[in-house]
Design a protein around this motif. Structure first.
Motif, mmCIF file in Angstrom:
data_model
loop_
_atom_site.group_PDB
_atom_site.id
_atom_site.type_symbol
_atom_site.label_atom_id
_atom_site.label_comp_id
_atom_site.label_asym_id
_atom_site.label_seq_id
_atom_site.Cartn_x
_atom_site.Cartn_y
_atom_site.Cartn_z
ATOM 1 N N ILE A 142 -5.979 -9.154 -4.685
ATOM 2 C CA ILE A 142 -6.690 -9.301 -2.773
ATOM 3 C C ILE A 142 -7.944 -8.311 -3.647
ATOM 4 C CG2 ILE A 142 -5.187 -10.615 -0.868
ATOM 5 C CD1 ILE A 142 -4.735 -7.912 0.125
ATOM 6 N N SER A 143 -8.569 -7.714 -2.274
ATOM 7 C CA SER A 143 -9.380 -7.024 -2.585
ATOM 8 C C SER A 143 -9.379 -6.015 -1.948
ATOM 9 C CB SER A 143 -11.113 -7.448 -2.102
ATOM 10 O OG SER A 143 -11.077 -7.208 -0.845
ATOM 11 N N ALA A 144 -10.041 -4.372 -2.517
ATOM 12 C CA ALA A 144 -9.091 -2.848 -1.669
ATOM 13 C C ALA A 144 -9.757 -3.091 -0.631
ATOM 14 C CB ALA A 144 -9.651 -2.506 -3.047
ATOM 15 N N SER A 145 -11.123 -4.038 -0.455
ATOM 16 C CA SER A 145 -11.391 -3.710 0.975
ATOM 17 C C SER A 145 -10.693 -4.563 1.750
ATOM 18 C CB SER A 145 -12.864 -4.191 1.172
ATOM 19 O OG SER A 145 -13.368 -5.689 1.159
ATOM 20 N N THR A 146 -10.016 -5.718 0.834
ATOM 21 C CA THR A 146 -8.985 -6.395 2.607
ATOM 22 C C THR A 146 -8.080 -5.368 3.196
ATOM 23 O OG1 THR A 146 -9.568 -8.526 1.308
ATOM 24 C CG2 THR A 146 -7.671 -8.818 2.718
ATOM 25 N N VAL A 147 -7.386 -4.689 1.937
ATOM 26 C CA VAL A 147 -6.378 -3.816 1.836
ATOM 27 C C VAL A 147 -6.593 -3.180 3.063
ATOM 28 C CG1 VAL A 147 -4.939 -2.052 1.151
ATOM 29 C CG2 VAL A 147 -5.023 -4.002 -0.315
ATOM 30 N N SER A 148 -7.494 -2.297 3.228
ATOM 31 C CA SER A 148 -8.650 -1.326 3.893
ATOM 32 C C SER A 148 -8.736 -2.307 5.314
ATOM 33 C CB SER A 148 -9.593 -0.828 3.261
ATOM 34 O OG SER A 148 -9.720 0.077 2.369
ATOM 35 N N THR A 149 -9.405 -3.318 5.553
ATOM 36 C CA THR A 149 -8.798 -4.194 6.602
ATOM 37 C C THR A 149 -7.622 -4.417 7.590
ATOM 38 O OG1 THR A 149 -11.329 -5.122 6.138
ATOM 39 C CG2 THR A 149 -10.225 -5.959 7.638
ATOM 40 N N HIS A 150 -6.674 -4.685 6.949
ATOM 41 C CA HIS A 150 -5.715 -4.963 7.094
ATOM 42 C C HIS A 150 -4.950 -3.806 7.523
ATOM 43 C CE1 HIS A 150 -4.461 -8.643 6.013
ATOM 44 N NE2 HIS A 150 -4.635 -8.727 4.875
ATOM 45 N N TRP A 203 0.856 -1.443 -0.174
ATOM 46 C CA TRP A 203 -0.247 -0.220 -0.235
ATOM 47 C C TRP A 203 0.808 1.081 0.143
ATOM 48 C CZ3 TRP A 203 -1.019 3.565 4.420
ATOM 49 C CH2 TRP A 203 -2.007 4.628 4.235
ATOM 50 N N LEU A 204 2.179 1.314 0.425
ATOM 51 C CA LEU A 204 2.778 2.362 1.331
ATOM 52 C C LEU A 204 3.305 2.826 -0.598
ATOM 53 C CD1 LEU A 204 4.112 1.598 4.442
ATOM 54 C CD2 LEU A 204 3.229 3.574 3.397
ATOM 55 N N LEU A 205 3.913 1.567 -1.188
ATOM 56 C CA LEU A 205 4.222 1.957 -2.743
ATOM 57 C C LEU A 205 3.403 2.376 -3.684
ATOM 58 C CD1 LEU A 205 6.841 -1.312 -2.315
ATOM 59 C CD2 LEU A 205 6.942 1.014 -2.481
ATOM 60 N N ALA A 206 2.042 1.584 -3.196
ATOM 61 C CA ALA A 206 1.267 2.253 -4.750
ATOM 62 C C ALA A 206 0.527 3.434 -4.629
ATOM 63 C CB ALA A 206 0.159 1.335 -3.666
ATOM 64 N N GLU A 207 0.021 4.106 -5.653
ATOM 65 C CA GLU A 207 -0.722 5.245 -5.554
ATOM 66 C C GLU A 207 -2.278 4.869 -4.942
ATOM 67 O OE1 GLU A 207 0.373 8.090 -7.270
ATOM 68 O OE2 GLU A 207 1.788 6.942 -6.445
ATOM 69 N N SER A 208 -2.969 3.931 -4.929
ATOM 70 C CA SER A 208 -3.838 3.666 -3.849
ATOM 71 C C SER A 208 -4.010 2.337 -3.662
ATOM 72 C CB SER A 208 -5.298 3.942 -5.530
ATOM 73 O OG SER A 208 -5.267 2.358 -6.155
ATOM 74 N N LYS A 209 -5.924 2.019 -2.522
ATOM 75 C CA LYS A 209 -5.509 0.896 -2.176
ATOM 76 C C LYS A 209 -5.940 -0.279 -3.323
ATOM 77 C CE LYS A 209 -7.014 2.315 2.286
ATOM 78 N NZ LYS A 209 -8.290 2.514 2.939
ATOM 79 N N GLU A 268 -4.603 0.386 -6.167
ATOM 80 C CA GLU A 268 -3.413 -0.892 -6.418
ATOM 81 C C GLU A 268 -2.444 -1.640 -5.937
ATOM 82 O OE1 GLU A 268 0.859 0.738 -7.617
ATOM 83 O OE2 GLU A 268 -0.719 2.562 -8.376
ATOM 84 N N ALA A 269 -2.531 -2.033 -5.137
ATOM 85 C CA ALA A 269 -1.820 -2.559 -3.595
ATOM 86 C C ALA A 269 -2.407 -3.630 -3.589
ATOM 87 C CB ALA A 269 -1.583 -1.797 -2.353
ATOM 88 N N ALA A 270 -3.977 -3.721 -3.900
ATOM 89 C CA ALA A 270 -3.991 -4.684 -3.749
ATOM 90 C C ALA A 270 -4.714 -5.557 -4.894
ATOM 91 C CB ALA A 270 -6.682 -4.824 -3.823
#
Length: 92
Positions: free
Chosen positions: A48-56, A33-39, A41-43
């Motif tokens: 994984i899904s963007a909501s999983t990134v948000s949860t983490h 996520w820190l490397l990405a421009e958005s959740k 992109e990280a997802a």
């Protein structure tokens, strides 16, 4: 004993005591996520899904809050990851 060394040593030991324990997956998601421009992109990079990134990220923030080291922004989380040894400046 050198007073500067003593202060530095106490500061390091103090920060380790307040360092939340993140799982390997939390660290992986945090760095992506820190490397990405958005959740999103990280997802995508982690399949994984963007909501999983948000949860983490929410759980990571809660761990830092519980340790008395709030990290409300992406910049704060980068600083905490650097301070706690989850990443280093060479990566950035």
């Amino acid at each position: 004993m050198n007073a500067d060394f003593d202060y530095a040593e106490r500061r390091i030991l103090g920060s380790l005591a307040n360092r939340p324990v993140l799982s390997e997956r939390e660290i992986e998601v945090l760095i992506a996520w820190l490397l990405a421009e958005s959740k999103e992109e990280a997802a995508a990079s982690l399949y994984i899904s963007a909501s999983t990134v948000s949860t983490h990220i929410s759980r990571i923030r809660a761990k830092y809050d519980a340790a008395g080291r709030a990290a409300p922004t992406k910049a704060h989380l980068l600083a905490r990851a650097l301070q706690d040894g989850y990443t280093d400046l060479d990566r950035w």
